[in-house]
Design an enzyme around this catalytic site. Structure first.
Site, PDB file in Angstrom:
ATOM      1  N   GLU A  77       0.681  -1.270  -0.085  1.00  0.00           N
ATOM      2  CA  GLU A  77      -0.126  -0.085  -0.031  1.00  0.00           C
ATOM      3  C   GLU A  77       1.195   1.307  -0.135  1.00  0.00           C
ATOM      4  O   GLU A  77       0.915   2.131   1.007  1.00  0.00           O
ATOM      5  CB  GLU A  77      -0.996   0.107   1.356  1.00  0.00           C
ATOM      6  CG  GLU A  77      -1.933  -1.042   1.197  1.00  0.00           C
ATOM      7  CD  GLU A  77      -3.065  -1.007   2.227  1.00  0.00           C
ATOM      8  OE1 GLU A  77      -2.872  -0.464   2.979  1.00  0.00           O
ATOM      9  OE2 GLU A  77      -4.155  -1.584   1.854  1.00  0.00           O
ATOM     10  N   GLU A 107      -6.633  -7.807  -0.719  1.00  0.00           N
ATOM     11  CA  GLU A 107      -6.967  -7.921   0.480  1.00  0.00           C
ATOM     12  C   GLU A 107      -8.640  -7.224   0.887  1.00  0.00           C
ATOM     13  O   GLU A 107      -8.898  -6.189   0.149  1.00  0.00           O
ATOM     14  CB  GLU A 107      -6.236  -6.706   1.542  1.00  0.00           C
ATOM     15  CG  GLU A 107      -4.702  -6.846   1.851  1.00  0.00           C
ATOM     16  CD  GLU A 107      -4.198  -5.900   2.552  1.00  0.00           C
ATOM     17  OE1 GLU A 107      -4.887  -5.066   3.422  1.00  0.00           O
ATOM     18  OE2 GLU A 107      -3.125  -5.551   2.497  1.00  0.00           O
TER      19      GLU A 107
HETATM   20  C1  GAL Z   1      -4.184  -2.508   5.127  1.00  0.00           C
HETATM   21  C2  GAL Z   1      -2.805  -3.054   5.044  1.00  0.00           C
HETATM   22  C3  GAL Z   1      -2.834  -4.410   6.195  1.00  0.00           C
HETATM   23  C4  GAL Z   1      -3.716  -4.156   7.258  1.00  0.00           C
HETATM   24  C5  GAL Z   1      -4.960  -3.881   6.701  1.00  0.00           C
HETATM   25  C6  GAL Z   1      -6.182  -3.688   7.782  1.00  0.00           C
HETATM   26  O1  GAL Z   1      -4.013  -1.066   5.015  1.00  0.00           O
HETATM   27  O2  GAL Z   1      -2.203  -3.367   3.825  1.00  0.00           O
HETATM   28  O3  GAL Z   1      -1.440  -4.758   6.318  1.00  0.00           O
HETATM   29  O4  GAL Z   1      -3.278  -3.183   7.876  1.00  0.00           O
HETATM   30  O5  GAL Z   1      -5.286  -2.651   5.996  1.00  0.00           O
HETATM   31  O6  GAL Z   1      -7.519  -3.260   7.385  1.00  0.00           O
END
Ligand code: GAL
Ligand code: ZN
Length: 666
Positions: free
Chosen positions: A149, A308
């Site tokens: 990110e 994610e």
């Molecule tokens: C994203 C990140 C992850 C985790 C996740 C939580 O920003 O890539 O490592 O922090 O959010 O929702």
């Protein structure tokens, strides 16, 4: 030789370094049970891999790679450069990021580095190269995951190193000619004229509003610096690990503004995205749908990876609302419906310690005897059942134009109204089209528009001459085009296009506005002509004259009483509509019904406010996705095979409340 990614990969971030060995063994067993076939490893492992400047420790990662391979699980291997270890910031505090008001951010969280720091870059590339060389030929390796990110917490740094990098960037942009910068920035105003590039600074907190073009250029610069970090790592990986695709995870979602992902997308071998629902939004599936279509836009229309999302609650919102039964699968499949070819989560196992210990995972704190775990296994089964959709993609006749530069400039300070938000109209038109069963591409104004019958241009405040010409050409050629207020106002230097608003689109639309008439907070105006009883609108109105267009709707009250609020002009074989106010959702619905009918874009039957119906098209087949977010059964006419329910249907397919169907069309 690299082998391809698993088909419709399922899994998530895996952080085994947080757990003892017994738990890691249990992890691999449970991953097997859940059908996990891809994990992202090493995202925040720098401090473990390089515990001291001259000491490396790869033993544990070698073991993880081997054990995962033995378990049949592929790895999306992070370069581990997302968060510098404490020794690095202790030795080199100059890499820490600095805020707009000059505060240095301390280490102790994550991503504590300046994107322009050569010291950070050098250390990150050493780690990246070491990782690349070590694992290039490992059979578990499926994909490289650069950093994580990029820009999540350090998108814009105002330190002296960044200031020097900004000046270099400006020298390139303005051909080393400070007068070109002076012209672009309009420095004749407020005694801001620069005699030399050395006098230029980032837009740090100043006594009054910073120069808007300075701000806009700094946003461009900051996005470019982050992209540069990606490109530098990618090029190292391509050299030492040829053939293995390289990605970095985007954050295309409502509040992520700093990175110009439509430009970034071209640099990635495969686009991947992280998406989290905003819990306070009760209709978050609309925002998800928009973001997923925009993500496909960044991927040039090709399939992409959902890197994610969450199985249930996150930890970083004020109130972290848990997903209710069925919601995880609906979210996942809504992304797949819009082109995602992988369903991955943050993270495999909910952490026991640290800032994210209340973030959900595939494996909850309560273990496998849980509804959540059973739903994880069920979702994995659904993905297996629909594997054949991989590689296909939506093919749509409607487009919404989207541009990060327009977003940045639209939301600068000192504008007519702070209530004009860039994503607002784009999301509302997308919602209205989706509700009617119209598939939408979200693309940059420079994209090829020749295949679209309906082109929506929401709040495109900044537009190039070429962008405006492409919109006009689409109408000439037969498309229905609709432009909303505060579009076409400025050129790429943020200079007003003179002669009346909306400058760049005035001729196309056949209207001329002599003054903006923004509304007070909470004030509504009545608009007549779109629905029998009239409709509410808010935020915006204009002193609008017709200059070739006809009025479709008129303000019944408010500062623009009696003037046109919605107009239409016939252009070539198409038409150009203008919407000079912020219609209520119902108003957008009524308008979009007319636009859809006029343009003739296909409507998939069965769609509604709570029922998404979309289509992915492959070389020899097509698939309908039906996602029922509502409380009652949905009925959709289909002919084909529901791969989720495992049944042939010829006629009405009933999709129960909260459930999903994926139909291979006959
Ligand atoms: C994203 C990140 C992850 C985790 C996740 C939580 O920003 O890539 O490592 O922090 O959010 O929702
Ligand atoms: Zn900096």
């Amino acid at each position: 030789m690299p082998t391809p990614l698993p088909v419709l990969a399922f899994g998530g971030d895996y952080n085994p370094e947080q757990w003892p060995r017994e738990v890691q063994e249990e992890d691999r067993r449970a991953m097997g049970e859940a059908g996990v076939d891809l994990v992202t490893l090493g995202v925040f492992s720098w401090a473990f891999l390089q515990p001291e400047p001259d000491r490396w420790d790869f033993g544990w990662l070698d073991e993880q790679m081997d054990d995962l391979h033995a378990a049949g699980i592929r790895v999306d291997l992070a370069t581990a450069t997302a968060s510098p270890p404490p020794w690095l910031t202790q030795r080199h505090p100059e890499i820490l990021p600095v805020t707009q008001d000059g505060r240095t951010l301390w280490p102790g969280a994550r991503q504590g580095y300046c994107p322009s720091s050569p010291v950070f870059r050098e250390h990150a590339l050493t780690l990246c190269r070491t990782m690349g060389e070590r694992y290039a030929d490992h059979p578990a390796l499926a994909l490289w995951h650069v950093s994580n990110e990029l820009g999540c917490h350090n998108a814009r740094c105002y330190c002296d190193v960044s200031a020097a990098a900004f000046r270099d960037w400006l020298r390139r942009r303005y051909d080393d000619d400070v007068d070109r910068l002076n012209h672009a920035w309009g420095t004749a105003f407020w005694s801001q004229r620069y005699g030399d590039f050395e006098q230029v600074l980032p837009p740090r907190v100043a006594p009054a509003w910073a120069n808007p073009t300075q701000q806009l250029d700094f946003m461009r610069f900051s996005s470019d610096q982050l992209l540069d970090n990606f490109v530098a790592e990618r090029d190292v990986l391509r050299a030492v690990s040829p053939g293995v695709p390289v990605t970095t995870n985007f954050m295309v979602m409502r509040n992520t503004v700093a990175m110009d992902y439509l430009r970034w997308g071209r640099e990635l071998d495969v686009v991947s995205n992280d998406h989290y629902l905003l819990a306070e939004d009760p209709h978050s599936h609309h925002e998800l749908a928009f973001s997923a279509d925009l993500t496909r836009g960044t991927a040039g229309g090709r399939p992409w990876l959902l890197m994610e999302h969450s199985t249930s609650a996150v930890n970083w919102q004020p109130r972290n609302i848990a997903k209710r039964p069925g919601e995880m699968a609906r979210s996942s499949l809504a992304h797949v419906a819009r082109g995602a070819d992988a369903v991955l989560f943050f993270q495999w196992r909910a952490s026991r310690a640290g800032a994210e210990k209340f973030h959900s995972g595939l494996m909850p704190h309560a273990g496998t005897d849980t509804r959540l775990w059973r739903e994880v296994c069920e979702l994995s089964g659904i993905l297996d059942a629909i594997e054949e959709v991989a590689g296909s993609a939506p093919r749509n006749q409607a487009a919404i134009l989207f541009d990060w530069e327009a977003w940045w400039s639209c939301e600068l300070d000192s504008h007519p109204s702070i209530d004009v938000r860039y994503r607002d109209r784009a999301e509302d038109f997308h919602r209205a089209l989706t509700v009617l069963g119209v598939g939408v591409d979200v693309v940059h104004p420079s994209a090829d528009l020749s295949s679209y019958d309906l082109v929506v241009v929401p709040t495109l405040y900044l537009v190039t001459d070429e962008g405006a010409a492409a919109v006009a050409a689409a109408a000439e050629r037969g498309a229905t085009v609709v432009v909303t207020y505060f579009s076409g106002i400025v050129d790429p230097h943020d200079h007003v296009r003179l002669g009346g608003y909306p400058g760049a689109f005035r001729d196309l639309l056949g209207v001329r506005s002599t003054e903006f008439l923004p509304l007070r907070s909470g004030e509504t105006v009545r608009v007549e002509g779109l629905a029998d009883a009239g409709l509410d609108a808010d935020t915006w109105s204009e002193d609008l004259e017709l200059a070739g267009a006809t009025a479709v709707a008129t303000y019944a009250d408010g500062p623009a009483r009696g003037l046109p609020a919605v107009t239409r002009r016939e252009v070539g074989s198409g038409a150009a509509w203008y919407v000079a106010t912020r219609l209520s959702p119902e108003g957008t619905d009524r308008l979009v019904e007319q636009l859809v009918a006029e343009s003739g874009v296909e409507r998939l039957p069965g769609a509604g406010p709570d029922v998404e119906v979309t289509r992915r098209v492959g070389d020899n087949a097509s698939w309908l996705f039906v996602i029922n977010h509502g409380d009652s059964d949905a009925t959709v006419p289909v002919r084909g095979t529901d791969l989720v329910g495992g049944q042939d249907v010829d006629g009405d397919l009933v999709v129960p409340a909260g459930r999903v169907a994926v139909v291979r069309e006959a």
